[in-house]
Design a protein around this motif. Structure first.
Motif, PDB file in Angstrom:
ATOM      1  N   MET A   1       0.847  -1.182   0.000  1.00  0.00           N
ATOM      2  CA  MET A   1       0.000   0.000   0.000  1.00  0.00           C
ATOM      3  C   MET A   1       0.889   1.242   0.000  1.00  0.00           C
ATOM      4  SD  MET A   1      -2.663   1.436   2.888  1.00  0.00           S
ATOM      5  CE  MET A   1      -1.441   1.468   4.158  1.00  0.00           C
ATOM      6  N   ILE A   3       0.541   5.588   0.236  1.00  0.00           N
ATOM      7  CA  ILE A   3      -0.337   6.722   0.508  1.00  0.00           C
ATOM      8  C   ILE A   3       0.282   7.930  -0.174  1.00  0.00           C
ATOM      9  CG2 ILE A   3      -1.274   8.253   2.276  1.00  0.00           C
ATOM     10  CD1 ILE A   3      -1.421   5.880   4.128  1.00  0.00           C
ATOM     11  N   ALA A  63      -5.033   6.247  -0.426  1.00  0.00           N
ATOM     12  CA  ALA A  63      -4.287   4.994  -0.277  1.00  0.00           C
ATOM     13  C   ALA A  63      -4.538   4.154  -1.526  1.00  0.00           C
ATOM     14  CB  ALA A  63      -4.749   4.249   0.969  1.00  0.00           C
ATOM     15  N   LYS A  64      -3.455   3.594  -2.070  1.00  0.00           N
ATOM     16  CA  LYS A  64      -3.583   2.773  -3.271  1.00  0.00           C
ATOM     17  C   LYS A  64      -2.843   1.452  -3.105  1.00  0.00           C
ATOM     18  CE  LYS A  64      -4.190   6.466  -6.651  1.00  0.00           C
ATOM     19  NZ  LYS A  64      -3.785   6.980  -7.973  1.00  0.00           N
ATOM     20  N   ILE A  65      -3.430   0.436  -3.673  1.00  0.00           N
ATOM     21  CA  ILE A  65      -2.785  -0.868  -3.792  1.00  0.00           C
ATOM     22  C   ILE A  65      -2.872  -1.241  -5.264  1.00  0.00           C
ATOM     23  CG2 ILE A  65      -2.905  -3.325  -3.205  1.00  0.00           C
ATOM     24  CD1 ILE A  65      -4.049  -2.506  -0.459  1.00  0.00           C
ATOM     25  N   GLY A  71      -8.645   3.643  -0.296  1.00  0.00           N
ATOM     26  CA  GLY A  71      -9.054   4.478   0.826  1.00  0.00           C
ATOM     27  C   GLY A  71      -8.695   5.922   0.566  1.00  0.00           C
ATOM     28  N   VAL A  86     -12.697   3.590   3.529  1.00  0.00           N
ATOM     29  CA  VAL A  86     -11.844   2.507   3.039  1.00  0.00           C
ATOM     30  C   VAL A  86     -12.725   1.559   2.240  1.00  0.00           C
ATOM     31  CG1 VAL A  86     -10.416   0.533   3.720  1.00  0.00           C
ATOM     32  CG2 VAL A  86     -10.209   2.713   4.945  1.00  0.00           C
ATOM     33  N   PHE A  90     -11.348  -3.955   1.562  1.00  0.00           N
ATOM     34  CA  PHE A  90     -10.037  -3.753   2.191  1.00  0.00           C
ATOM     35  C   PHE A  90     -10.170  -3.273   3.638  1.00  0.00           C
ATOM     36  CE2 PHE A  90      -9.246  -3.718  -2.303  1.00  0.00           C
ATOM     37  CZ  PHE A  90      -8.021  -4.350  -2.439  1.00  0.00           C
ATOM     38  N   GLN A  93      -7.439  -3.678   7.399  1.00  0.00           N
ATOM     39  CA  GLN A  93      -6.055  -3.935   6.973  1.00  0.00           C
ATOM     40  C   GLN A  93      -5.107  -2.798   7.341  1.00  0.00           C
ATOM     41  OE1 GLN A  93      -5.793  -5.284   2.880  1.00  0.00           O
ATOM     42  NE2 GLN A  93      -7.705  -6.421   3.052  1.00  0.00           N
ATOM     43  N   ILE A  95      -5.543   0.432   6.705  1.00  0.00           N
ATOM     44  CA  ILE A  95      -5.573   1.546   5.750  1.00  0.00           C
ATOM     45  C   ILE A  95      -6.101   2.815   6.415  1.00  0.00           C
ATOM     46  CG2 ILE A  95      -6.607   2.373   3.593  1.00  0.00           C
ATOM     47  CD1 ILE A  95      -6.536  -0.665   2.708  1.00  0.00           C
ATOM     48  N   LEU A  99      -4.061   6.361   7.036  1.00  0.00           N
ATOM     49  CA  LEU A  99      -4.563   7.649   6.544  1.00  0.00           C
ATOM     50  C   LEU A  99      -4.714   8.658   7.688  1.00  0.00           C
ATOM     51  CD1 LEU A  99      -7.193   6.313   4.001  1.00  0.00           C
ATOM     52  CD2 LEU A  99      -5.213   7.745   3.417  1.00  0.00           C
TER      53      LEU A  99
END
Length: 158
Positions: A1, A3, A63-65, A71, A86, A90, A93, A95, A99
């Protein structure tokens, strides 16, 4: 992940995440009628336009995966944590914690003394875990439908 700071190009994906999350994750605490006025599908286009502006004006993180938005959250310059969502797939986890930690770090750089938010019933345990205290329960009304949320705040240590 990872951010990163919000980019306008993320707005449509953010708004879609908001709708899907509200209508699935918050279903355990709110009725379908309440969810429909909270995240009204007919307002999606206008929300994309208004959120592009407000997220751009606030301290906003995404937030990126694997290049997918999972998120997002934002904070006004006076310490109001406006949005924290979120992706429904996900949850749990870390996230949201990541954040909020970023927002709190930015708030400290601005010498803010506290962060405050209006938390949903669903998010209240998360915020309590992160050190936020309930100021009061409140009822908001949207399109004639009442929703309960909680004014919460956290004093920041320098």
């Amino acid at each position: 992940m990872i951010i990163m700071k919000f980019k306008e190009t993320d707005t449509e994906e953010i708004v879609s995440l908001f709708y899907k999350t509200v209508h699935s994750v918050n279903l355990k605490d709110y009725s379908q009628e309440q969810l429909d006025v909270w995240a009204t599908k007919e307002e999606k286009e206008s929300k994309i336009n208004s959120w592009k502006i407000s997220l751009g004006q606030n301290i906003s993180f995404v937030a990126k995966i694997n290049h997918k938005v999972v998120g997002f959250s934002d904070l006004t310059y006076d310490g109001y944590l406006d949005r924290l969502f979120v992706h429904k797939d996900f949850q749990g986890q870390g996230i949201a914690s990541a954040l909020v930690d970023m927002l709190e770090s930015e708030a400290k750089k601005l010498n803010l003394l506290e962060i405050y938010t209006d938390s949903s019933i669903t998010a209240k345990p998360f915020f309590k875990h992160k050190g936020y205290n309930i100021v009061r329960s409140q009822t908001v009304e949207r399109k004639g439908v009442k929703l309960t949320n909680f004014k919460m705040r956290k004093k920041l240590k320098s």
